[in-house]
Design a protein around this motif. Sequence first.
Motif, PDB file in Angstrom:
ATOM      1  N   CYS A 154      -4.504   6.672 -12.271  1.00 60.45           N
ATOM      2  CA  CYS A 154      -4.317   6.753 -13.727  1.00 60.45           C
ATOM      3  C   CYS A 154      -5.244   5.786 -14.453  1.00 60.45           C
ATOM      4  N   GLN A 197       0.848  -1.193   0.000  1.00 64.86           N
ATOM      5  CA  GLN A 197       0.000   0.000   0.000  1.00 64.86           C
ATOM      6  C   GLN A 197       0.890   1.252   0.000  1.00 64.86           C
ATOM      7  N   ASP A 198       1.516   1.517  -1.152  1.00 65.30           N
ATOM      8  CA  ASP A 198       2.376   2.686  -1.261  1.00 65.30           C
ATOM      9  C   ASP A 198       1.859   3.608  -2.355  1.00 65.30           C
ATOM     10  N   TRP A 199       2.596   4.664  -2.604  1.00 68.86           N
ATOM     11  CA  TRP A 199       2.138   5.684  -3.544  1.00 68.86           C
ATOM     12  C   TRP A 199       2.050   5.158  -4.971  1.00 68.86           C
ATOM     13  N   LYS A 200       2.875   4.155  -5.311  1.00 67.50           N
ATOM     14  CA  LYS A 200       2.857   3.640  -6.681  1.00 67.50           C
ATOM     15  C   LYS A 200       1.527   2.972  -7.011  1.00 67.50           C
ATOM     16  N   VAL A 201       0.994   2.203  -6.059  1.00 65.23           N
ATOM     17  CA  VAL A 201      -0.297   1.543  -6.284  1.00 65.23           C
ATOM     18  C   VAL A 201      -1.405   2.585  -6.415  1.00 65.23           C
ATOM     19  N   LYS A 202      -1.374   3.584  -5.569  1.00 68.12           N
ATOM     20  CA  LYS A 202      -2.427   4.602  -5.600  1.00 68.12           C
ATOM     21  C   LYS A 202      -2.352   5.447  -6.879  1.00 68.12           C
ATOM     22  N   VAL A 203      -1.132   5.749  -7.324  1.00 68.39           N
ATOM     23  CA  VAL A 203      -0.983   6.506  -8.571  1.00 68.39           C
ATOM     24  C   VAL A 203      -1.466   5.686  -9.752  1.00 68.39           C
ATOM     25  N   PHE A 204      -1.111   4.404  -9.776  1.00 71.11           N
ATOM     26  CA  PHE A 204      -1.567   3.548 -10.868  1.00 71.11           C
ATOM     27  C   PHE A 204      -3.093   3.451 -10.866  1.00 71.11           C
TER      28      PHE A 204
END
Length: 464
Positions: free
Chosen positions: A207, A197-204
Amino acid sequence: MTDLAFAGFLAAMLVLGLRRPFIWVLAYAYVDIVSPHELTYYIFDSIPLSLVVAPLAIMGWLIFDKEKSFQISTTQWLIGMLGLWCGFTTLYAEFPVEAQFKWDWVWKGMIWAMFLPFVLRTRLRIEAYVLFMVLGPALIMIAGGIKTVLSGGGYGSLAIMVDSNSGIYESSTAATIAIAIIPLILWVGRFNTIFPQDWKVKVFAGCLVFACLLIPIGTEARTGLVCIVVLAALMLRDNRRRLLFIGLAGFGAIVSLPFLPQSFSDRMGTISTYQADMSAMTRIAVWRWTLEYVSENPTGGGFGIYRGNNIQYTTTETLESAGATSVQQRVVVDRGRAYHSAYFEVLAEQGWIGLALWLALHGIGLLRMEIVRRRYRKERAPPGYEWVSPLATALQHCQIIYLIGALFIAIAFQPFPLMLLAVQASLDMYLSRLRKREGFKPVAEALKEPGTPRMGKPLPGNLT
């Protein structure tokens, strides 16, 4: 190169399944949703992928699953009854060849939907399957979103991954599924335990939501616009700052208007002038024909019965020229027009009995998810089960958007909605087993029991 990429990915999943047989279940979800045989040129052209992967998934479950259970839910019973009825109507179908062609893929989707609750018995498995129900369409939506940004799309001109008019690749179906999976995307981005649960998952996730919202623009499917409105309305249910949400949504819509293609605006404008639109008038005429047909054939005519329709309708268009207004009418005669509605699709092909079973199937799904949604709300859920109510809500919202979109497209028997119903049943059965096995109850129910401490005191041990 395309063939090698798809073949390599699928081969990797099949090999990984030797270590974890459940991966074969996910591989079938990928095959059924993405349809890689539609995207390749040579390798998968003559290989029936579903008949290869499905037996592996079922045999893997039978042989290696140590906690097998044959408990059958109401949803599975209804899918089985609907499947038997569809098989019966296929026997006397008025267009036997065409009916057999559709029956060949319908029964596979129904069998798979009946099988899924047997294997989706843990949170991890349910979560993994929901993830594939998101990432499978994501392959299509990301490609369609990129093409929309680069070319602007266009009605009938946006080839998403492949120039095909079947399955999710059909423009209106793609627009409906794109909006329907947004609640699932948001849930995965917030509660999934497979990815960190980090920023990469939330950004993806953000998008991907944006790419899904671009699909109705790129395809210029009016159904997609209707689904976006429904999604916005559903998101207000649990939003505590509704006025702020409405204001931001309205502001976003106004700001985006100058960037929308003119062809999209013109296409959406035909919603209010449906009497002049041949596509809309064709649908109304086919629906009238369907009602007349089932009044004489209450058990339906089997798959593909629309090929026998003979319709006539009148278009009315208001024209302005040199300050004068005139009304122009035109009589159109057509044959073999498709239903353009899942409800009329089921009614025409399976009659009133088939429609009753289909509506009951979806009605029970909506009702059970509403019960789970309320039972496991944040203030009621036992510790560690805060993810349950949001998932039930996401599954319910996905289904509602599908049912609204299905008013205008014939997707009653598509694999994706059948999978959705199966996942709903799996979640409901999983929670039921936990309540029986571990003895926990939602907080609100436990507090009603005699001798149970009230709010503000330690909770009973069976709630931890």
